[in-house]
Design a protein around this motif. Structure first.
Motif, mmCIF file in Angstrom:
data_model
loop_
_atom_site.group_PDB
_atom_site.id
_atom_site.type_symbol
_atom_site.label_atom_id
_atom_site.label_comp_id
_atom_site.label_asym_id
_atom_site.label_seq_id
_atom_site.Cartn_x
_atom_site.Cartn_y
_atom_site.Cartn_z
ATOM 1 N N LYS A 254 -100.758 -19.328 -6.670
ATOM 2 C CA LYS A 254 -100.592 -19.786 -8.046
ATOM 3 C C LYS A 254 -101.718 -20.749 -8.420
ATOM 4 N N ALA B 33 -92.957 -15.229 -9.770
ATOM 5 C CA ALA B 33 -92.026 -15.154 -8.631
ATOM 6 C C ALA B 33 -92.710 -14.418 -7.485
ATOM 7 N N GLY B 34 -92.576 -14.953 -6.298
ATOM 8 C CA GLY B 34 -93.181 -14.331 -5.127
ATOM 9 C C GLY B 34 -94.579 -14.829 -4.822
ATOM 10 N N GLU C 41 -92.723 -19.229 -16.764
ATOM 11 C CA GLU C 41 -93.820 -19.110 -15.798
ATOM 12 C C GLU C 41 -93.294 -18.723 -14.418
ATOM 13 N N GLN C 42 -92.231 -19.373 -13.993
ATOM 14 C CA GLN C 42 -91.675 -19.078 -12.669
ATOM 15 C C GLN C 42 -91.185 -17.645 -12.579
ATOM 16 N N SER C 43 -90.624 -17.128 -13.654
ATOM 17 C CA SER C 43 -90.134 -15.749 -13.612
ATOM 18 C C SER C 43 -91.282 -14.763 -13.440
ATOM 19 N N ARG D 79 -97.185 -17.426 -3.563
ATOM 20 C CA ARG D 79 -97.198 -18.634 -2.746
ATOM 21 C C ARG D 79 -97.924 -19.720 -3.534
#
Length: 147
Positions: free
Chosen positions: A126, A119-120, A114-116, A122
């Motif tokens: 999200k 990414a970017g 999920e983080q990948s 804020r």
């Protein structure tokens, strides 16, 4: 009115779902499970010993897909079945020690996937995206559309 894929939520959601699945697949493969098995694992980590019917109801998966996925999970040593103590027609699905032991790493893999992809973003972006996704899924559930 011309159809523009870049403005189509349906088209973009399909691409996004595939991207999340691919991102999890790379990480899950190392741990010994497939992305399609992850929702079942999550349900069983929360409540081990569910029946196939309970899993179907909770995950809104087709019966044949669920049966095939559980068969693969059993073959791969992630789950085992036991006759239900009070319903002869049902079997309960239980996690193996191997599957129980991978819970933390599997959840970390999902968070990393999920983080990948986010990414970017804020934090509030999200959170908004997740809220919009939940709203769309609730609309689909109300209208009877498959989720």
């Amino acid at each position: 009115m011309a159809f523009n894929r870049a403005d189509s939520a349906t088209y973009l959601a399909s691409l996004l779902a595939r991207s999340f699945s691919r991102a999890l697949q790379e990480r899950a493969h190392k741990l010994g499970f497939a992305p399609g098995q992850f929702p079942i694992l999550l349900e069983l980590w929360a409540e081990d010993g569910l029946t196939q019917k309970q899993l179907l109801d909770r995950l809104d998966i087709e019966q044949a897909t669920m049966a095939n996925t559980l068969a693969r999970m059993e073959r791969d040593g992630l789950v085992f079945r036991r006759k239900h103590p009070s319903d002869r027609r049902s079997q309960q699905i239980f996690l193996t020690e191997r599957a129980r032991g991978m819970e933390a790493a599997a959840k970390e893999a999902a968070v990393a996937a999920e983080q990948s992809l986010l990414a970017g973003f804020r934090r509030f972006e999200k959170e908004l995206m997740l809220e919009y996704m939940r709203m769309a899924l609730a609309n689909a559930a109300r209208s009877g559309d498959p989720c």
